[in-house]
Design an enzyme around this catalytic site. Sequence first.
Site, PDB file in Angstrom:
ATOM      1  N   LYS A   8       0.847  -1.186   0.000  1.00  0.00           N
ATOM      2  CA  LYS A   8       0.000   0.000   0.000  1.00  0.00           C
ATOM      3  C   LYS A   8       0.887   1.243   0.000  1.00  0.00           C
ATOM      4  O   LYS A   8       2.037   1.228   0.457  1.00  0.00           O
ATOM      5  CB  LYS A   8      -0.961   0.023   1.188  1.00  0.00           C
ATOM      6  CG  LYS A   8      -0.310   0.114   2.568  1.00  0.00           C
ATOM      7  CD  LYS A   8       0.007   1.535   3.026  1.00  0.00           C
ATOM      8  CE  LYS A   8       0.687   1.538   4.388  1.00  0.00           C
ATOM      9  NZ  LYS A   8       1.334   2.840   4.677  1.00  0.00           N
ATOM     10  N   ASP A 135      -2.886  -0.789  10.474  1.00  0.00           N
ATOM     11  CA  ASP A 135      -2.949  -0.836   9.009  1.00  0.00           C
ATOM     12  C   ASP A 135      -3.682  -2.072   8.495  1.00  0.00           C
ATOM     13  O   ASP A 135      -4.127  -2.101   7.344  1.00  0.00           O
ATOM     14  CB  ASP A 135      -1.543  -0.832   8.396  1.00  0.00           C
ATOM     15  CG  ASP A 135      -0.870   0.522   8.462  1.00  0.00           C
ATOM     16  OD1 ASP A 135      -1.509   1.490   8.930  1.00  0.00           O
ATOM     17  OD2 ASP A 135       0.294   0.616   8.048  1.00  0.00           O
TER      18      ASP A 135
END
Length: 287
Positions: A8, A135
């Site tokens: 990401k 996350d």
Amino acid sequence: MQIQSPAKLNWTLEILGRRADGFHELRSWFVAVGLLDTLSVEPQQQTSTLTLDGPMSVGIPSDRRNLILKADALWRASGGEAPFCAWHLDKQIPAAGGLGGGSGNAAAALLLLQKMSTTQPKLSLEVLALTLGSDVPFFLQQQSACLQGGQGEQVLASAEAPDRNIVLAIPFIPVPTAAVFRNLDAPEFDSSAKIKSQVDLSFPEQPGVNDLLSAACIAAPKLALFHSEISKFARFHLSGSGGTFFCVAEDPQSASDIAAEVEHLCQHVCVVPLLRGPVIANIKPEE
């Protein structure tokens, strides 16, 4: 069975203030990119184990420190039942680079455990994911671009990522995250503020400011030099607290040209697309 978990990027990253609990409130567009780890699993007896290979596997622990085995243990501790697992990770995403590779691996393990389960855990995957790290819940989302709040665990908005050609410039410069946040001169966070109403919830066409850049460069002076050198060739942005930088190219050929120009400065450089659809795609039979 196997599943791929992506890296990401922090397309934008704003620090809104320091909270009373000592953590920082952030607002950040997370977006998945086509740099992929592959996690495979087979049932086995006695206990779950992990093996690793791939170019980015050096130095990655294969014991209980690894988030894959932490996810396995947590899922079972919350009531999930499945055969013990022989996990294998093909590691393509560099560790500790602001790319969320370990968090994605943890989410992939939870999804595979759900598929193998004979009894579902008492807690939802979202709760288990958050327990593993702020996350991790992003990687369970159904759209590959999400505006995250809190410490990164709150989903404020989601969107379909546009077609973009991304150059990742990775220096393998250690950036101590705790030191980065200590270097921030963030104001006290006003918890009564209506954060969601104060921001455009549409995905920005271009990457925005990363409020951690200056603090990361203070924590790791070599990172500042690296950023200065690669910025001679394109506009590069820091992901997370570092040390991966990325830029957006107009087309695949421009991306390849930029990658070739900065390659001599990087330990690793690659061209990847922004992903679309679910962050982690469908589970597949192992080939």
